[in-house]
Design a protein around this motif. Sequence first.
Motif, short mmCIF file in Angstrom:
data_model
loop_
_atom_site.label_atom_id
_atom_site.label_comp_id
_atom_site.label_asym_id
_atom_site.label_seq_id
_atom_site.Cartn_x
_atom_site.Cartn_y
_atom_site.Cartn_z
N ASN A 56 -9.62 12.99 -3.04
CA ASN A 56 -10.61 11.67 -3.17
C ASN A 56 -9.55 10.55 -2.83
N VAL A 57 -10.43 9.62 -2.07
CA VAL A 57 -9.35 8.43 -1.55
C VAL A 57 -8.44 7.87 -2.59
N GLU A 58 -8.93 7.85 -3.80
CA GLU A 58 -8.18 7.19 -4.71
C GLU A 58 -6.93 8.02 -5.20
N ALA A 59 -7.13 9.08 -4.58
CA ALA A 59 -5.77 10.08 -4.91
C ALA A 59 -4.62 10.29 -3.69
N VAL A 60 -5.23 9.61 -2.59
CA VAL A 60 -4.37 9.75 -1.23
C VAL A 60 -2.88 9.28 -1.74
N VAL A 61 -1.87 9.78 -1.67
CA VAL A 61 -0.43 9.30 -1.54
C VAL A 61 -0.14 9.04 -0.15
N THR A 62 0.32 7.71 -0.24
CA THR A 62 0.79 7.40 1.27
C THR A 62 2.08 7.82 1.64
N PRO A 63 2.25 8.64 2.81
CA PRO A 63 3.72 9.05 2.79
C PRO A 63 4.46 7.86 3.41
N ALA A 64 5.74 7.55 2.62
CA ALA A 64 6.63 6.56 3.07
C ALA A 64 7.41 6.93 4.11
N PRO A 65 7.67 5.94 5.06
CA PRO A 65 8.44 6.17 6.11
C PRO A 65 10.00 6.37 5.62
N PRO A 66 10.87 6.80 6.31
CA PRO A 66 12.25 6.74 5.76
C PRO A 66 12.74 5.22 5.80
#
Length: 579
Positions: free
Chosen positions: A230-240
């Motif tokens: 679900n779009v609400e559940a997408v966790v943005t990958p954090a860059p280093p």
Amino acid sequence: MSSLFLRTLREDPADAEVPSHRLLVRAGYVRRIAPGIYSWLPLGLRVLRGVEQVVRDEMNAIGAQEIQFPALLPREPYEATNRWTEYGPNLFRLKDRKGGDYLLGPTHEELFALTVKGEFSSYRDYPVILYQIQTKYRDEERPRAGILRGREFLMKDSYSFDLSDEGLERSYQLHRDAYIKIFDRLQLKYVIVSAMSGAMGGSASEEFLAEAETGEDTYVRSTGSGYAANVEAVVTPAPPAESIDDKPAASVHHTPDTPTIDTLVDFFNGLELGRAFTAADTLKNVMLKTRAPGSAEWKPLGVGLPGDREVDMKRLEAALAPDEVALLDDADFAAHSFLPKGYIGPVGLAANGVRYLVDPRVVPGTAWLTGADKPDHHVVDLVCGRDFTPDGTIEAAEVRPGDPSPDGSGTLVAARGIEIGHIFQLGRKYADAFSLDALGQDGKPIRITMGSYGVGVSRLVAAIAEQSYDESGLIWPREVAPADVHVVIAGKSEEIRAGGEKLAAELDAAGVQVLLDDRTATPGVKFADAELIGVPTIVVVGRGLANGVVEVKDRRSGERTEVPVDGAVAHLAELVRER
Ligand code: ATP
Ligand code: MG
């Protein structure tokens, strides 16, 4: 059909936004009573009962036990969990003649927890799964698309009660498997998406979405793996995180006439600072306010995100739930004079004690072009972790096709769907609210852990229709069709009429459910209605009867075959059995 309580309509209803709504009304399945409130006419009720039966079968197959609660419920249990308040305007509240508060149940976690507490006390009693197929009430802000989003609707809700986390995991898996069987039997095309990010973990809550362009839920899936969310559940990958040491010092610039991100970027590119800026280098600070459930007080909140992304209000709301959220309006800005609209920066927010959350891409060491907290000024090279420290991160930015998949393989593509089921590991929230314990073998209490699982039974009727129709009308899968065979008497002669009635009677005796069109209407009208109604097999008893044949038409493929009338019952009974 000459006596069936049915009138099909030639015209589409004026308020129909989606095909399922248009066709279910035209074909005489449902009728609107009020916004989001519908009645079921005979054919509609048959389909609804068919869906219900599939759901019931598969719930019984996992050992779930059916019970039934009232829809009219007292306030107290919902007060104990704070949902009387948290549910906000979606809850139908009412008073009885003595002034007592009641509600129409939107979902029944409280009542199931209390009921299990009332009956069970020992560890030996567990685990247990209970369910009901029952009418729910929600005063939806936007009732929509007929029965797709109603204010009164039929839901299967089940609840699992376990002694341990492993037990809950097992009950959850049982439901997941049962749902797969249900939606497969209904011949739906669907995806299972993780519905929750963060603390609970991705697998603790999943939604089943029927693929449909008209759906209200946007989900994303990866091009490189089975990931779907679900779009609400997408966790943005954090860059280093980046090194802070090699970053130049922040510098403030006078930036007149830069009302938009684009003009700001152009301005800085014109300064020739030895590098090129894009919108992604700017830090946009969106000013909001939040309010806890039941509280009157709004608190300001700043959200910082890369300037090339918009805020997705649904993601933001999900991230802040159960708090309410709204954008700051002009009156709010007037009341907070320290907020120079258009030039707000993280430094000023911190200095004034405003909570500040950032997009996960804003990691320590990243340098930003952002507001300098005074009119007509921006600051460049403001470094996260050096010049400002956010209070945390928030998933508020829009997810875009082409974004990297959170599981590290492939990129995301977007699609739309209709939520038809939801499975959710609740944990001990409700057991805590009602002290739901079992006495353990060692004499010590064990706090019960719960799961809750919903299927939108009435919504499924629309979801199936949404995936299965053509320009002539509905096309039901066998499992839920209002009849197995639609027999059309196409001709005025006594032989044809008698032949049609005989065939229908024989089919009926063979256990095949028949819809017999014995009306006096013209064959053209009858054929059109048969296509509109959508029974999977249409049998035309007409002129061919003189030669001993009837025509069998497959509603989905349109394929027609002539079948000897003598063998017609056996042939049709076989078709129905094949499903
Ligand atoms: P939605 O996001 O569509 O509002 P929800 O998250 O509120 O759904 P749940 O509370 O999990 O839904 O309810 C379980 C199921 O009941 C949903 O998966 C959906 O199929 C169905 N459902 C929910 N609200 C409605 C409604 N207003 N009309 C018809 N069916 C509904
Ligand atoms: Mg809802």
